[in-house]
Design a protein around this motif. Structure first.
Motif, PDB file in Angstrom:
ATOM      1  N   GLN A 189      88.821 -23.464 -43.180  1.00  0.00           N
ATOM      2  CA  GLN A 189      88.140 -22.048 -42.969  1.00  0.00           C
ATOM      3  C   GLN A 189      87.155 -22.010 -41.870  1.00  0.00           C
ATOM      4  N   VAL A 190      87.069 -20.796 -41.319  1.00  0.00           N
ATOM      5  CA  VAL A 190      86.434 -20.532 -40.196  1.00  0.00           C
ATOM      6  C   VAL A 190      85.188 -20.047 -40.578  1.00  0.00           C
ATOM      7  N   GLU A 191      84.112 -20.438 -40.291  1.00  0.00           N
ATOM      8  CA  GLU A 191      82.748 -20.078 -40.668  1.00  0.00           C
ATOM      9  C   GLU A 191      82.074 -19.752 -39.397  1.00  0.00           C
ATOM     10  N   ILE A 192      81.737 -18.236 -39.623  1.00  0.00           N
ATOM     11  CA  ILE A 192      81.334 -17.510 -38.460  1.00  0.00           C
ATOM     12  C   ILE A 192      79.558 -17.442 -38.819  1.00  0.00           C
ATOM     13  N   ARG A 248      91.980 -24.329 -30.462  1.00  0.00           N
ATOM     14  CA  ARG A 248      92.106 -23.378 -28.847  1.00  0.00           C
ATOM     15  C   ARG A 248      92.246 -21.880 -29.036  1.00  0.00           C
ATOM     16  N   TYR A 249      92.794 -21.787 -30.128  1.00  0.00           N
ATOM     17  CA  TYR A 249      93.030 -19.983 -30.405  1.00  0.00           C
ATOM     18  C   TYR A 249      91.508 -19.613 -30.632  1.00  0.00           C
ATOM     19  N   LEU A 250      90.828 -20.106 -31.533  1.00  0.00           N
ATOM     20  CA  LEU A 250      89.490 -19.782 -31.934  1.00  0.00           C
ATOM     21  C   LEU A 250      88.723 -19.624 -30.521  1.00  0.00           C
ATOM     22  N   ALA A 251      88.831 -20.791 -29.848  1.00  0.00           N
ATOM     23  CA  ALA A 251      87.838 -20.969 -28.338  1.00  0.00           C
ATOM     24  C   ALA A 251      88.045 -19.599 -27.750  1.00  0.00           C
ATOM     25  N   ALA A 252      89.389 -19.204 -27.786  1.00  0.00           N
ATOM     26  CA  ALA A 252      89.901 -18.145 -26.729  1.00  0.00           C
ATOM     27  C   ALA A 252      89.508 -16.894 -27.423  1.00  0.00           C
ATOM     28  N   ARG A 283      82.734 -22.160 -36.559  1.00  0.00           N
ATOM     29  CA  ARG A 283      83.183 -23.810 -36.806  1.00  0.00           C
ATOM     30  C   ARG A 283      84.048 -23.641 -37.854  1.00  0.00           C
ATOM     31  N   LEU A 284      84.978 -24.349 -37.477  1.00  0.00           N
ATOM     32  CA  LEU A 284      86.334 -24.710 -38.301  1.00  0.00           C
ATOM     33  C   LEU A 284      86.161 -25.816 -39.126  1.00  0.00           C
ATOM     34  N   ARG A 293      83.696 -28.126 -48.687  1.00  0.00           N
ATOM     35  CA  ARG A 293      83.234 -28.378 -50.090  1.00  0.00           C
ATOM     36  C   ARG A 293      81.811 -28.958 -50.198  1.00  0.00           C
ATOM     37  N   GLU A 294      81.424 -29.657 -48.943  1.00  0.00           N
ATOM     38  CA  GLU A 294      80.038 -30.286 -49.091  1.00  0.00           C
ATOM     39  C   GLU A 294      79.197 -29.222 -48.629  1.00  0.00           C
ATOM     40  N   MET A 295      79.739 -28.109 -47.845  1.00  0.00           N
ATOM     41  CA  MET A 295      78.873 -27.128 -47.405  1.00  0.00           C
ATOM     42  C   MET A 295      78.514 -26.176 -48.561  1.00  0.00           C
ATOM     43  N   VAL A 296      79.382 -25.769 -49.296  1.00  0.00           N
ATOM     44  CA  VAL A 296      79.011 -24.974 -50.360  1.00  0.00           C
ATOM     45  C   VAL A 296      78.856 -25.735 -51.804  1.00  0.00           C
ATOM     46  N   LYS A 297      78.398 -26.754 -51.660  1.00  0.00           N
ATOM     47  CA  LYS A 297      78.194 -27.584 -52.999  1.00  0.00           C
ATOM     48  C   LYS A 297      76.979 -26.616 -53.704  1.00  0.00           C
TER      49      LYS A 297
END
Lengths: 443, 424
Positions: free
Chosen positions: A59-62, A283-287, A297-298, A305-309
């Motif tokens: 998942q891409v977190e913005i 690379r696509y996200l960076a562009a 952050r990808l 799962r650790e982040m949204v515990k």
């Protein structure tokens, strides 16, 4: 080992000699197990083991400023944020993320509330929907890949196909609960339901209730389960307002403005199964994102799962409290066994005088406690079923019922056995230390 | 009467394990029953939190207007809004209706929404600047509404007044159609959190990630517009105009006194006659039908049941253990009776032994409950330590301990002194 049947026979005889005491021990342990079970089922519903999913899920977190939610629900903005808005992106960013063509699979989703009715337009006759508006139900917009990416089993039928999407055929997958409400739980594939007043053909029916903490959209956790699953593209046609948009800047009242705004409400997942796909997507996200100066952050599934515990909640507290109650019941059982050991002191002394080793006496007491604990565990597990039914009927914090699972049964049984046997350790040790000379002297 | 504590001390020293277990049982009992009562009271208070509204005269109308097929998005939205506006006119024209306001949320709402962090724009009024209690920002729940909200909900003004219709109406003359909120009315709770003195709020401007620079026109007495188990359920900002165009709409209707049932029937009939395309649900406004009420009282009952069960198993266990111990000490009691102890002495002896354990267990239990309360505060919003409930937990355990001791003690007191002789 070969003495176990012998000790078991003696232990059984001992239990039958004091039926009142044995019954008391069983009742104390069973009631404590029953109380514990209610919290445990809740705990497993929220914090239980998560399903096996593709390790390629990302998942891409913005970055989202979620101070409001931290102040409201955490009470402070000091802690690093792990709240659900971080799992969502704006509609415009979703369009950028979805346009790469790199992932093996990808899926976007959000939830809205829509009028769902049977084909005749009749309202759903159930008391489970919102007390405010009897006809609006949770409707989730998803891409067809959702069902395989998140291992959602269908009892009947299948999700809509790519051809259905291209041909713009109105297709819907029903949640288990709605299928029970509308079609008494029967196979409803091919039937028509009305959503937002329009006809949709049922292409599939889910096999299970949705989890309370659905990983595909943790921001909706605790808010009841999804009644219907609709193709994602339909959200624009239906002008579906998301259930919980999180606004970053003021947005006008129109649906078009919401879609163009930076309000986050879409959860987007990609399945990057090979290292090449991951590198290409980076690379696509960076562009696309890095060029616009966005912090992103990808995250892979494990990191995500650790982040949204889920943070500790009232469920954690009640699980702790009922564990303390369970421990308290163990103290009561320990005192009862100790008292029994004292009363039986002379008898134990005679055993010792006749040559029984301390270990034999110790294990006989433990076997006695094991027998009692097994009976209590069975009774406590049985009592847990009506207890869960009581909760589902009178409390019903949402429409996902508390259900006993095999894991819950195993844990209740194991915990009861552990408390019962654990509480017998000290009394058994005291009993096994009985000196034969004391008894002989008194005799 | 001089109390001979010697036998008591000897008993405790001879069986320290059993005595320590008794102390711990009481401690666990006090801790668990106390915590169950405190958390149960929290749910009970949440469940019965009054809405602050004049409910006997209120009607709730919920409508769902589908997007018409075949229209472009702008035309479809306009059609939805037109239907909603027509519905309001129909309801307001009913003879039994005094006022009807369009609202986006009520205390009965049981689906998720997010609160908003409101900030004061620029310099606050002088009173607010001088108040040390004033906070620059506060968590608030937004309710979009229209100019009739005060009359429909019966809001009681503390400061300021509803803005004139000309201020809040847009070109169509319907405030709900406005592109952005024209004014805000704050509840006392929210105004106090933002400005310290609620009266200082009038004239200030608010902003957030949801709204841009909205003037505060009035402060009203608290009403609960959000589910009472959520944080700050009374901190509401009523925003006049600017609501998102959604399929769902709610109206709170004030019926003429004593005419609520007639208003419900008339509204249901009039709305059904006006359009078959949209759904309308008309019912008496009753906050006891809300999810917060069901969950609050359901959990109160469940936790109360747990508390009773804990007390009963503690009593049962203590009774059984004490009976066994008394039976085991029959010879000792007989000797004491033979040496001149009265029946009262025997009963006092057992009661004292239990009382010491109960007092020590209670002290440990209260300390443990306070420690557990620190955990509770992290997961229950604004929970309070209730000393009366703690005393109730202590009293329950003490009564239980005394009952569990008294029955076997009375039996022990009937032991004849001759038992001592028989045992020798």
């Amino acid at each position: 080992m070969r003495l176990i049947p012998y000790h078991t026979r003696l232990a059984w005889r001992s239990l039958r000699r004091d039926p009142g005491l044995s019954a008391t021990i069983v009742i104390v342990l069973a009631v404590a197990a029953c109380i514990f079970s209610t919290a445990l089922i809740h705990y497993l519903r929220l914090y239980g083991p998560r399903p096996e999913l593709s390790p390629g899920l990302h998942q891409v977190e913005i970055g989202v400023d979620d101070r409001t939610l931290r102040l409201a629900f955490v009470g402070s903005t000091a802690a690093p944020s792990r709240l659900a808005p971080h799992t969502r992106v704006s509609f415009s960013n979703y369009q950028v993320l979805a346009a790469s063509g790199i992932p093996a699979r990808q899926m976007a989703t959000f939830r809205s509330r829509l009028w769902v009715a049977s084909d005749g337009g009749a309202a759903i006759s159930t008391g489970i929907v919102s007390s405010e508006l009897a006809c609006a139900r949770n409707a989730r917009f998803v891409d067809a890949a959702f069902f395989t990416m998140f291992s959602q089993r269908l009892r009947w039928g299948s999700p809509w196909s790519r051809e259905d999407e291209v041909a713009d055929r109105p297709r819907v997958v029903l949640g288990r609960r709605l299928n029970e409400d509308l079609f008494s739980g029967d196979d409803s594939t091919g039937q028509t339901v009305r959503i937002d007043g329009r006809p949709y053909v049922v292409s599939g029916v889910l096999a299970d209730d949705a989890p309370v903490n659905a990983e595909w959209d943790p921001a909706a956790a605790g808010g009841g389960q999804d009644a219907v699953y609709l193709p994602f593209a339909d959200q624009q046609r239906l002008q579906a307002w998301p259930e919980t948009p999180y606004y970053l800047t003021p947005v006008g009242p129109h649906h078009e403005e919401l879609l163009k705004s930076d309000a986050v409400f879409v959860t987007f997942w990609v399945d990057l199964v090979t290292p090449e796909q991951r590198a290409a997507y980076q690379r696509y996200l960076a562009a696309e994102l890095g060029r616009r100066g966005l912090r992103y952050r990808l995250r892979d599934l494990a990191d995500w799962r650790e982040m949204v515990k889920i943070p500790p909640s009232v469920i954690s507290f009640f699980t702790l409290l009922t564990l303390i109650i369970f421990a308290g019941s163990g103290l009561i059982v320990a005192r009862l066994l100790l008292a029994k050991g004292l009363v039986r002191g002379d008898e134990l002394g005679v055993f010792r005088a006749l040559g029984a080793p301390r270990g034999a006496l110790f294990w006989r007491q433990i076997i006695e406690a094991t027998l009692l604990s097994a009976i209590a565990a069975a009774l406590g597990t049985l009592l847990a079923f009506p207890q869960a039914a009581f909760y589902n009927r009178f409390v019903r914090d949402n429409d996902i019922p508390l259900r006993m699972s095999w894991l819950a049964v195993a844990l209740i049984f194991a915990a009861t056995m552990a408390v019962g046997i654990g509480s017998a350790l000290y009394p058994s040790w005291i009993a096994s230390r009985r000196r034969p000379t004391m008894t002989l002297g008194r005799a | 009467m001089a109390l001979d504590v010697g036998p008591l001390v000897r008993t405790i020293r001879r069986r320290p394990g059993i005595w320590a277990l008794m102390v711990l049982e009481v401690a666990v009992g006090v801790t668990t029953i106390g915590s169950l009562l405190i958390s149960g009271a929290w749910y009970g208070e949440g469940g019965q939190q009054p809405s602050g509204l004049d409910e006997p005269n209120l009607v709730l109308i919920s409508t769902y207007t589908p997007s018409p097929a075949g229209l472009d998005p702008t035309a479809a939205e306009r059609a939805v809004r037109a239907r909603e506006r027509a519905d309001r006119r129909i309801v307001r024209a009913l003879p039994d209706v005094e006022a009807a306001a369009w609202v986006t949320s009520t205390i009965l709402e049981d689906h998720w929404t997010y609160p908003t962090l409101l900030s004061v724009v620029g310099a606050a009024p002088a009173a607010a600047r001088s108040s040390s209690a004033a906070a620059p920002e506060a968590v608030a729940w937004l309710t979009y509404t229209d100019g009739e909200v005060a009359r429909a909900l019966g809001l009681r003004f503390l400061a300021g007044e509803m803005p004139a219709r000309a201020v809040i109406a847009d070109a169509d003359g319907d405030p709900a159609l406005g592109e952005r909120p024209a004014a805000a009315v704050l509840t006392r709770c929210l105004a106090a959190r933002l400005f310290g003195d609620p009266r200082a709020a009038v004239g200030a401007h608010l902003t957030s990630s949801r709204i841009a620079d909205v003037p505060v026109r009035a402060v009203v007495e608290d009403v609960t517009m959000r589910m009472a188990l959520m944080p700050y359920p009374r901190c509401t900002a009523f925003l006049i105009g600017g609501a998102p165009v959604d399929h769902e709409a709610r109206m709170i209707v004030r019926a003429r006194p004593g005419r609520r049932d007639a208003a419900v029937a008339a509204a249901a009939e009039a709305l059904a006659r006006a359009s078959a395309q949209r759904r309308a649900d008309v019912r008496a406004f009753d906050s006891t039908t809300g999810a917060h009420h069901r969950i609050g009282f359901g959990l109160l009952r469940l936790l109360g049941f747990f508390g009773v069960m804990v007390a009963l198993i503690a009593l049962l266990g203590a009774l059984a253990a004490t009976s066994f111990l008394v039976a085991q000490r029959t010879r000792q009691i007989g000797i004491r009776r033979a040496l001149g102890a009265t029946r009262g002495d025997i009963v006092t002896y057992f009661l004292l032994e239990s009382a010491i354990a109960a007092v020590m267990g209670s002290i440990i239990g209260v300390v443990a409950t306070v420690a557990l309360f620190a955990v509770m505060r992290t997961v229950f919003h604004a929970i309070r330590f209730n000393f009366a409930l703690m005393l109730l937990a202590l009293a329950t355990l003490w009564v239980g301990t005394i009952v569990a001791t008294l029955i076997p003690a009375l039996r022990a007191a009937r032991v004849s002194p001759s038992v001592a002789g028989r045992s020798l």
